[in-house]
Design a protein around this motif. Structure first.
Motif, PDB file in Angstrom:
ATOM      1  N   SER A  56       0.826  -1.206   0.000  1.00 15.87           N
ATOM      2  CA  SER A  56       0.000   0.000   0.000  1.00 15.87           C
ATOM      3  C   SER A  56       0.860   1.256   0.000  1.00 15.87           C
ATOM      4  CB  SER A  56      -0.943   0.005   1.209  1.00 15.87           C
ATOM      5  OG  SER A  56      -0.205   0.149   2.407  1.00 15.87           O
ATOM      6  N   ALA A  57       2.081   1.152   0.498  1.00 14.37           N
ATOM      7  CA  ALA A  57       2.981   2.301   0.502  1.00 14.37           C
ATOM      8  C   ALA A  57       3.758   2.411  -0.808  1.00 14.37           C
ATOM      9  CB  ALA A  57       3.953   2.196   1.678  1.00 14.37           C
ATOM     10  N   GLY A  58       3.563   1.447  -1.710  1.00 12.91           N
ATOM     11  CA  GLY A  58       4.244   1.500  -3.002  1.00 12.91           C
ATOM     12  C   GLY A  58       5.695   1.040  -2.933  1.00 12.91           C
ATOM     13  N   GLN A  59       6.040   0.278  -1.907  1.00 13.85           N
ATOM     14  CA  GLN A  59       7.417  -0.166  -1.752  1.00 13.85           C
ATOM     15  C   GLN A  59       7.632  -1.575  -2.284  1.00 13.85           C
ATOM     16  OE1 GLN A  59       8.087   0.153   2.421  1.00 13.85           O
ATOM     17  NE2 GLN A  59       8.136   2.376   2.403  1.00 13.85           N
ATOM     18  N   SER A  60       6.583  -2.238  -2.739  1.00 19.29           N
ATOM     19  CA  SER A  60       6.733  -3.627  -3.151  1.00 19.29           C
ATOM     20  C   SER A  60       7.644  -3.774  -4.365  1.00 19.29           C
ATOM     21  CB  SER A  60       5.372  -4.256  -3.430  1.00 19.29           C
ATOM     22  OG  SER A  60       4.730  -3.564  -4.475  1.00 19.29           O
ATOM     23  N   ALA A  61       7.701  -2.774  -5.226  1.00 20.88           N
ATOM     24  CA  ALA A  61       8.574  -2.849  -6.396  1.00 20.88           C
ATOM     25  C   ALA A  61      10.043  -2.862  -5.978  1.00 20.88           C
ATOM     26  CB  ALA A  61       8.308  -1.672  -7.327  1.00 20.88           C
ATOM     27  N   ASN A  62      10.383  -2.175  -4.899  1.00 16.63           N
ATOM     28  CA  ASN A  62      11.766  -2.145  -4.430  1.00 16.63           C
ATOM     29  C   ASN A  62      12.223  -3.492  -3.890  1.00 16.63           C
ATOM     30  OD1 ASN A  62      11.930   0.536  -5.090  1.00 16.63           O
ATOM     31  ND2 ASN A  62      11.420   1.245  -3.031  1.00 16.63           N
ATOM     32  N   THR A  63      11.298  -4.315  -3.374  1.00 13.30           N
ATOM     33  CA  THR A  63      11.703  -5.586  -2.794  1.00 13.30           C
ATOM     34  C   THR A  63      12.210  -6.557  -3.847  1.00 13.30           C
ATOM     35  OG1 THR A  63       9.470  -6.480  -2.887  1.00 13.30           O
ATOM     36  CG2 THR A  63      10.114  -5.354  -0.857  1.00 13.30           C
ATOM     37  N   TYR A  64      11.785  -6.396  -5.101  1.00 14.22           N
ATOM     38  CA  TYR A  64      12.268  -7.278  -6.154  1.00 14.22           C
ATOM     39  C   TYR A  64      13.740  -7.024  -6.455  1.00 14.22           C
ATOM     40  CZ  TYR A  64       7.379  -8.369  -6.902  1.00 14.22           C
ATOM     41  OH  TYR A  64       6.090  -8.769  -6.732  1.00 14.22           O
ATOM     42  N   ARG A  66      15.957  -6.299  -4.159  1.00 12.65           N
ATOM     43  CA  ARG A  66      16.748  -6.582  -2.960  1.00 12.65           C
ATOM     44  C   ARG A  66      17.066  -8.067  -2.886  1.00 12.65           C
ATOM     45  NH1 ARG A  66      13.803  -2.881   1.604  1.00 12.65           N
ATOM     46  NH2 ARG A  66      13.872  -0.974   0.403  1.00 12.65           N
ATOM     47  N   PHE A  67      18.290  -8.369  -2.400  1.00  6.87           N
ATOM     48  CA  PHE A  67      18.707  -9.754  -2.237  1.00  6.87           C
ATOM     49  C   PHE A  67      19.600  -9.843  -1.015  1.00  6.87           C
ATOM     50  CE2 PHE A  67      21.364 -13.458  -2.956  1.00  6.87           C
ATOM     51  CZ  PHE A  67      20.408 -14.404  -3.298  1.00  6.87           C
ATOM     52  N   CYS A  68      19.256 -10.714  -0.088  1.00  5.03           N
ATOM     53  CA  CYS A  68      20.031 -10.875   1.140  1.00  5.03           C
ATOM     54  C   CYS A  68      21.190 -11.829   0.884  1.00  5.03           C
ATOM     55  CB  CYS A  68      19.140 -11.409   2.262  1.00  5.03           C
ATOM     56  SG  CYS A  68      20.043 -11.706   3.796  1.00  5.03           S
ATOM     57  N   THR A  69      22.393 -11.363   1.093  1.00  2.00           N
ATOM     58  CA  THR A  69      23.565 -12.201   0.907  1.00  2.00           C
ATOM     59  C   THR A  69      23.825 -13.095   2.112  1.00  2.00           C
ATOM     60  OG1 THR A  69      24.967 -10.406   1.692  1.00  2.00           O
ATOM     61  CG2 THR A  69      24.669 -10.610  -0.694  1.00  2.00           C
ATOM     62  N   TYR A  70      23.128 -12.855   3.228  1.00  2.00           N
ATOM     63  CA  TYR A  70      23.300 -13.689   4.427  1.00  2.00           C
ATOM     64  C   TYR A  70      22.544 -15.011   4.288  1.00  2.00           C
ATOM     65  CZ  TYR A  70      23.409 -15.228   9.254  1.00  2.00           C
ATOM     66  OH  TYR A  70      23.591 -15.966  10.389  1.00  2.00           O
ATOM     67  N   CYS A  71      21.253 -14.918   3.918  1.00  2.00           N
ATOM     68  CA  CYS A  71      20.440 -16.139   3.814  1.00  2.00           C
ATOM     69  C   CYS A  71      20.112 -16.496   2.362  1.00  2.00           C
ATOM     70  CB  CYS A  71      19.159 -16.000   4.636  1.00  2.00           C
ATOM     71  SG  CYS A  71      17.996 -14.777   4.013  1.00  2.00           S
ATOM     72  N   ASN A  72      20.665 -15.744   1.411  1.00  2.00           N
ATOM     73  CA  ASN A  72      20.461 -15.991  -0.021  1.00  2.00           C
ATOM     74  C   ASN A  72      18.989 -15.998  -0.410  1.00  2.00           C
ATOM     75  OD1 ASN A  72      23.254 -16.236  -0.527  1.00  2.00           O
ATOM     76  ND2 ASN A  72      23.206 -18.357   0.156  1.00  2.00           N
ATOM     77  N   PRO A  74      15.738 -13.501  -1.855  1.00  2.00           N
ATOM     78  CA  PRO A  74      15.348 -12.209  -2.418  1.00  2.00           C
ATOM     79  C   PRO A  74      14.272 -11.547  -1.562  1.00  2.00           C
ATOM     80  CG  PRO A  74      14.341 -13.990  -3.654  1.00  2.00           C
ATOM     81  CD  PRO A  74      15.244 -14.624  -2.645  1.00  2.00           C
ATOM     82  N   GLY A  75      14.147 -10.229  -1.676  1.00  2.00           N
ATOM     83  CA  GLY A  75      13.080  -9.502  -1.016  1.00  2.00           C
ATOM     84  C   GLY A  75      13.503  -8.654   0.163  1.00  2.00           C
ATOM     85  N   LEU A  77      17.316  -7.115   2.531  1.00  2.00           N
ATOM     86  CA  LEU A  77      18.769  -6.960   2.597  1.00  2.00           C
ATOM     87  C   LEU A  77      19.291  -7.543   3.908  1.00  2.00           C
ATOM     88  CD1 LEU A  77      19.025  -3.288   1.310  1.00  2.00           C
ATOM     89  CD2 LEU A  77      19.462  -5.386   0.018  1.00  2.00           C
ATOM     90  N   VAL A  78      20.607  -7.680   4.012  1.00  2.00           N
ATOM     91  CA  VAL A  78      21.245  -8.212   5.214  1.00  2.00           C
ATOM     92  C   VAL A  78      20.849  -7.395   6.442  1.00  2.00           C
ATOM     93  CG1 VAL A  78      23.455  -8.689   6.331  1.00  2.00           C
ATOM     94  CG2 VAL A  78      23.186  -9.107   3.902  1.00  2.00           C
ATOM     95  N   GLU A  79      20.731  -6.081   6.283  1.00  2.00           N
ATOM     96  CA  GLU A  79      20.419  -5.207   7.415  1.00  2.00           C
ATOM     97  C   GLU A  79      19.064  -5.521   8.031  1.00  2.00           C
ATOM     98  OE1 GLU A  79      21.296  -4.010   4.348  1.00  2.00           O
ATOM     99  OE2 GLU A  79      23.362  -3.475   4.791  1.00  2.00           O
ATOM    100  N   THR A  80      18.143  -6.070   7.242  1.00  2.46           N
ATOM    101  CA  THR A  80      16.808  -6.366   7.745  1.00  2.46           C
ATOM    102  C   THR A  80      16.523  -7.870   7.777  1.00  2.46           C
ATOM    103  OG1 THR A  80      15.879  -6.083   5.531  1.00  2.46           O
ATOM    104  CG2 THR A  80      15.863  -4.151   6.985  1.00  2.46           C
ATOM    105  N   CYS A  81      17.550  -8.689   7.697  1.00  2.22           N
ATOM    106  CA  CYS A  81      17.403 -10.144   7.674  1.00  2.22           C
ATOM    107  C   CYS A  81      17.037 -10.657   9.067  1.00  2.22           C
ATOM    108  CB  CYS A  81      18.688 -10.800   7.199  1.00  2.22           C
ATOM    109  SG  CYS A  81      18.567 -12.603   7.108  1.00  2.22           S
ATOM    110  N   PHE A  82      15.896 -11.316   9.182  1.00  2.00           N
ATOM    111  CA  PHE A  82      15.460 -11.860  10.461  1.00  2.00           C
ATOM    112  C   PHE A  82      16.386 -12.981  10.927  1.00  2.00           C
ATOM    113  CE2 PHE A  82      10.870 -10.602   9.356  1.00  2.00           C
ATOM    114  CZ  PHE A  82      11.023  -9.382   9.975  1.00  2.00           C
ATOM    115  N   LYS A  83      16.876 -13.797   9.988  1.00  2.00           N
ATOM    116  CA  LYS A  83      17.739 -14.904  10.370  1.00  2.00           C
ATOM    117  C   LYS A  83      19.030 -14.405  10.986  1.00  2.00           C
ATOM    118  CE  LYS A  83      15.908 -18.270   7.167  1.00  2.00           C
ATOM    119  NZ  LYS A  83      16.135 -19.146   6.038  1.00  2.00           N
ATOM    120  N   LYS A  84      19.524 -13.253  10.537  1.00  2.00           N
ATOM    121  CA  LYS A  84      20.763 -12.707  11.078  1.00  2.00           C
ATOM    122  C   LYS A  84      20.506 -11.841  12.308  1.00  2.00           C
ATOM    123  CE  LYS A  84      24.852 -10.039  10.082  1.00  2.00           C
ATOM    124  NZ  LYS A  84      25.571  -9.190   9.185  1.00  2.00           N
TER     125      LYS A  84
END
Length: 89
Positions: A56-64, A66-72, A74-75, A77-84
């Protein structure tokens, strides 16, 4: 044997224990599984709410992009990775 079918795995684990655990230990095991399921349900609802909010905030296009290099995954980044960084409470 009074557990409903959703607790088949726990029931089977208890029945194969030798010697059989005390009723207090059995109760604790069942309560632990039930709590884990409740946390999983609540976490799933939180994730769904976050996705709807992001869309609803129009941020869904940005998630495509993004790719987390910690858990490999998509969707995000490492800074927001729950696993890390840990899951929200």
């Amino acid at each position: 044997m009074g557990l409903n079918d959703s607790f088949d795995n726990v029931r089977n684990q208890i029945l194969v224990m030798d010697p059989l655990p005390s009723i207090n230990k059995v109760y604790a095991m069942v309560m632990r599984v039930e709590k884990q399921r409740q946390v999983h349900i609540n976490f799933g609802e939180s994730v769904e709410s976050s996705v709807l909010l992001a869309k609803s905030a129009g941020q869904s296009a940005n998630t495509y992009n993004r790719f987390c290099t910690y858990c490999n995954t998509p969707g995000h980044l490492v800074e927001t990775c729950f696993k890390k960084n840990g899951y929200p409470k």
